[in-house]
Design a protein around this motif. Structure first.
Motif, short mmCIF file in Angstrom:
data_model
loop_
_atom_site.label_atom_id
_atom_site.label_comp_id
_atom_site.label_asym_id
_atom_site.label_seq_id
_atom_site.Cartn_x
_atom_site.Cartn_y
_atom_site.Cartn_z
N THR A 160 1.07 -4.54 5.53
CA THR A 160 0.92 -5.98 5.34
C THR A 160 -0.30 -6.23 4.45
O THR A 160 -1.33 -5.61 4.65
CB THR A 160 0.71 -6.66 6.71
OG1 THR A 160 1.83 -6.34 7.54
CG2 THR A 160 0.60 -8.17 6.56
N ASN A 197 -4.60 -13.25 1.57
CA ASN A 197 -3.63 -14.33 1.59
C ASN A 197 -2.70 -14.25 0.38
O ASN A 197 -2.76 -15.08 -0.54
CB ASN A 197 -4.36 -15.67 1.65
CG ASN A 197 -3.43 -16.80 2.02
OD1 ASN A 197 -2.32 -16.58 2.48
ND2 ASN A 197 -3.88 -18.02 1.80
N TYR A 198 -1.83 -13.24 0.36
CA TYR A 198 -0.83 -13.07 -0.69
C TYR A 198 0.33 -12.26 -0.14
O TYR A 198 0.27 -11.77 0.99
CB TYR A 198 -1.43 -12.40 -1.94
CG TYR A 198 -1.75 -10.93 -1.76
CD1 TYR A 198 -0.83 -9.95 -2.16
CD2 TYR A 198 -2.95 -10.50 -1.21
CE1 TYR A 198 -1.10 -8.61 -2.00
CE2 TYR A 198 -3.23 -9.16 -1.05
CZ TYR A 198 -2.30 -8.22 -1.45
OH TYR A 198 -2.57 -6.88 -1.29
N VAL A 199 1.38 -12.11 -0.92
CA VAL A 199 2.53 -11.29 -0.54
C VAL A 199 2.69 -10.18 -1.57
O VAL A 199 2.21 -10.28 -2.70
CB VAL A 199 3.83 -12.13 -0.44
CG1 VAL A 199 3.73 -13.12 0.70
CG2 VAL A 199 4.12 -12.85 -1.76
N HIS A 200 3.37 -9.11 -1.17
CA HIS A 200 3.60 -8.00 -2.09
C HIS A 200 4.48 -8.41 -3.27
O HIS A 200 4.32 -7.90 -4.37
CB HIS A 200 4.27 -6.83 -1.38
CG HIS A 200 3.40 -6.12 -0.40
ND1 HIS A 200 2.20 -5.53 -0.74
CD2 HIS A 200 3.55 -5.89 0.92
CE1 HIS A 200 1.66 -4.97 0.31
NE2 HIS A 200 2.46 -5.18 1.35
N ALA A 209 7.03 -11.88 -4.90
CA ALA A 209 7.55 -13.25 -4.82
C ALA A 209 8.74 -13.33 -5.78
O ALA A 209 8.64 -12.89 -6.93
CB ALA A 209 6.49 -14.27 -5.21
N GLU A 246 11.64 -4.66 -0.67
CA GLU A 246 12.11 -6.02 -0.96
C GLU A 246 13.62 -6.08 -1.18
O GLU A 246 14.27 -7.02 -0.76
CB GLU A 246 11.41 -6.58 -2.21
CG GLU A 246 9.96 -6.91 -2.01
CD GLU A 246 9.74 -8.11 -1.11
OE1 GLU A 246 10.50 -9.09 -1.20
OE2 GLU A 246 8.81 -8.05 -0.30
#
Length: 189
Positions: free
Chosen positions: A55, A59-62, A64, A116
């Motif tokens: 994880t 404050n971001y995602v792998h 988008a 993903e």
């Protein structure tokens, strides 16, 4: 002339209407042009094992997704042992070490893609790569370093792995890692 314009509009309208009336089954049954296209088999042949990226710690995602484009956040050269390759190109690291670091980043980004998409065969093409090299002010071989990443994408995806690219030098990178790379990928819907 007016007739030609009307014909053109009619063609565009019917083409758009046809796309919008496809069933979900038709949309999901995309045929890959090259039947031999199998990036996961190539990874096996290269003895590359993909890794859980965990994880994000901020404050971001792998990744988008918007439409059929997947934007991958910048990743560093974390190795299978959990350690980042650190140092500055042109100072404590050679071009060859930087190349290997960029290749490690590529493995990490492929791991994100697999997580993903579920299957790397869903990658239509690598669109763009932005490679950042932790470099001394007089270092001049940024492209040779990021080639470690680009070469891996072409090994795995063939011509679909060829991409637009930037390879730039940075005064520093988080945790003193040697390289960081972000990427844009087109995927089959």
């Amino acid at each position: 002339m007016k007739y030609a314009i009307y014909v053109l509009f009619a063609f565009i309208f019917t083409s758009c209407a046809d796309v919008n009336t496809r069933t979900e089954n038709e949309k999901s049954s995309i045929v890959i042009a090259n039947e031999d296209y199998n990036p996961e088999a190539i990874l096996d042949s290269l003895d590359i094992k993909l890794r859980d990226q965990g994880t994000p710690v901020a404050n971001y995602v792998h990744a988008a997704r918007t439409g059929n484009l997947l934007f991958l956040a910048g990743k560093g050269p974390k190795q299978a042992n959990g350690e980042n390759i650190v140092g500055k190109l042109g100072d404590s690291l050679t071009v060859e070490q930087g190349y290997q670091a960029a290749r490690e980043v590529g493995i990490n980004q492929l791991s994100v893609l697999k997580a993903e998409l579920g299957n790397l065969n869903k990658v239509k093409r690598i669109v763009s790569v932005h490679g950042m090299v932790n470099a001394s002010p007089d270092f001049k071989d940024h492209s040779k370093v990021i080639n470690g990443y680009s070469d891996l994408m072409v090994e795995v995806f063939g011509d679909n792995g060829k991409h637009a690219r930037a390879a730039v030098g940075m005064g520093s990178l988080p945790g003193n890692m040697a390289v960081e790379v972000e990427m844009v990928v087109e995927v089959y819907e």
